[in-house]
Design an enzyme around this catalytic site. Structure first.
Site, mmCIF file in Angstrom:
data_model
loop_
_atom_site.group_PDB
_atom_site.id
_atom_site.type_symbol
_atom_site.label_atom_id
_atom_site.label_comp_id
_atom_site.label_asym_id
_atom_site.label_seq_id
_atom_site.Cartn_x
_atom_site.Cartn_y
_atom_site.Cartn_z
ATOM 1 N N ASP A 123 3.575 -8.024 -5.643
ATOM 2 C CA ASP A 123 3.793 -6.647 -6.108
ATOM 3 C C ASP A 123 3.375 -6.365 -7.549
ATOM 4 O O ASP A 123 3.483 -5.224 -8.012
ATOM 5 C CB ASP A 123 5.263 -6.266 -5.918
ATOM 6 C CG ASP A 123 5.611 -6.102 -4.453
ATOM 7 O OD1 ASP A 123 4.774 -5.558 -3.717
ATOM 8 O OD2 ASP A 123 6.711 -6.519 -4.040
ATOM 9 N N ASP A 183 0.309 -3.498 2.941
ATOM 10 C CA ASP A 183 0.561 -2.918 1.623
ATOM 11 C C ASP A 183 -0.212 -3.639 0.510
ATOM 12 O O ASP A 183 -0.522 -3.072 -0.529
ATOM 13 C CB ASP A 183 2.056 -2.991 1.253
ATOM 14 C CG ASP A 183 3.006 -2.850 2.409
ATOM 15 O OD1 ASP A 183 2.612 -3.146 3.549
ATOM 16 O OD2 ASP A 183 4.161 -2.471 2.183
HETATM 17 N N1 GLY Z 1 5.462 -1.954 -0.230
HETATM 18 C C1 GLY Z 1 6.706 -1.774 0.378
HETATM 19 C C2 GLY Z 1 6.840 -0.541 1.151
HETATM 20 O O1 GLY Z 1 5.911 0.226 1.324
HETATM 21 O O2 GLY Z 1 7.957 -0.294 1.610
#
Ligand code: GLY
Length: 408
Positions: A123, A183
């Site tokens: 992240d 993601d």
């Molecule tokens: N990246 C985590 C979400 O979209 O919940």
């Protein structure tokens, strides 16, 4: 004579520069957009973090959502969403040109500095590009640049050559060996940025390899996405394709599809590799023509649910898609597609800006949008405001203004 000619050329140049400048301000100042920006600023100022109700101290300093009791939910810098609030403040600075927002954005960005070394998950790209990345874009602060280069160095330590991807999560080791989630494409923006700023091709190679491996293993034939793919690190093969935040392993989680649309649009913008543009347009086709959006253009949390009547919406998915569709409209080589993307994005923004989704003044602790869904399967953050919905909504608004100014 010569000096007269020089003077008239100088005056014409001055008039031209001035008229270009006023064009931007006029667009921002037109009743519609200007009114919207004022509403946004007023709502953001009602946050307990800006009106002084919550002192910015302790570990939890970043707003993420509003809890069931109606209290603002704050998270630590390690949370994947921590960069979005500084990002909201930077975007508002750009929209308003008011240094009040810049001062607050700098303050919250600073709180994230040590995250440049956090290699515990993927992240870091989300966190650092929305805070230091925007800060660098708007201020050209060299110190921010160093933080971003270190962040990119940290991110690539999670890349595995055999798999051809950056590992997303280290949790649930009992369930997955090497999980990569859709993601993760969003984190590649940090690597493309580092490649361009430092000239080191290692960042480009890792970003494009990850994006190509993801093209192979995260998509079904209709270009809907799996949320999670688990890899075998010995063979590099796929062990599992399924979901964590979606409805079912074979369903299409709406925000996951939004990350895919945004991710490949961004990857094409940065690399100019035509494969990424084709992928973005296929994902766009899935959203518009196969999944089909509801009448208000804001998707329910999963596209594959049979009966959507009592299911919660995900305004964050719409905001991410709107921002990506505006950008894709400027990159596609097909003018008809370009018009469609702008129309879909405008429809999403109209709904999100209406009273159906935009909070009333003072409502929901200063968040802009309501009706987002974090993770329905874990019954977590269902039908609530989410800071990343606000972030991508503001980015979409900025892109919309830029496109409108270019067309006028
Ligand atoms: N990246 C985590 C979400 O979209 O919940």
């Amino acid at each position: 004579m010569k000096s007269m000619r020089f003077l008239s050329v100088f005056i014409i140049a001055l008039v031209l520069v001035y008229s270009c400048r006023t064009k931007v301000i006029q667009e921002k100042g037109s009743t519609d957009i200007n009114g919207m920006i004022n509403t946004i600023a007023t709502q953001l100022k009602s946050s307990p973090l800006l009106d002084g109700t919550y002192p910015i101290s302790g570990n939890k300093t970043f707003p993420r959502t509003v809890g069931k009791s109606g209290k603002l939910k704050l998270v630590t810098k390690r949370d994947w969403t921590s960069g979005f609030y500084p990002g909201v403040l930077w975007l508002t600075y750009d929209l308003t040109e008011d240094t009040y927002w810049k001062d607050n954005a700098s303050k919250f960005t600073e709180l994230l500095r040590s995250e440049q070394f956090n290699d515990a998950d993927h992240d870091i790209g989300f966190k650092m590009m929305s805070s230091f990345g925007l800060g660098y874009k708007y201020t050209k602060n060299e110190d921010y640049k160093q933080v971003l280069v270190q962040s990119a160095q940290t991110l690539i330590t999670r890349f595995d050559d055999k798999v051809g991807c950056i590992r997303s999560w280290d949790h649930h080791k009992d369930k997955w060996g090497y999980p990569v989630i859709i993601d993760n494409l969003m984190n590649l923006e940090l690597l493309f940025w580092a490649w361009k700023e430092t000239g080191d091709r290692v960042y480009y190679n890792i970003a494009t390899t990850h994006a190509k491996t993801t093209m192979k293993n995260h998509f079904r034939s209709d270009y809907s996405t799996y949320h999670v793919v688990d890899y075998d690190t010995i063979t590099g093969g796929v062990k599992f394709q399924g979901t964590h935040q979606g409805y079912a392993d074979d369903s299409c989680w709406a925000r996951g599809e939004a990350w895919a649309l945004y991710g490949y649009t961004m990857a094409y913008r940065e690399s100019k590799d035509a494969e990424f543009l084709r992928q973005a347009e296929k994902v766009a086709n899935y959203i518009i023509n196969i999944a089909k959006l509801p009448s208000d253009s804001v998707p329910t949390w999963d596209f594959s649910l049979k009966d959507k009547t009592n299911e919660s919406k995900d305004a964050s998915a719409a905001a991410i898609m709107a921002s990506a569709f505006y950008e894709l409209s400027t990159l596609t080589g097909n003018p008809e597609n370009g018009k469609t993307y702008i129309k879909v994005a405008n429809d999403m923004m109209s709904s999100l800006s209406s009273g159906d989704y935009f909070n009333k003044e003072g409502e929901n602790k200063g968040f802009l949008l309501k009706h987002s869904t974090g993770s329905k399967p874990s019954n977590s953050e269902v039908d609530v405001p989410l800071v990343y919905a606000d972030y991508y909504y503001l980015e979409a608004l900025e892109r919309r203004i830029r496109i409108k100014n270019q067309l006028n």
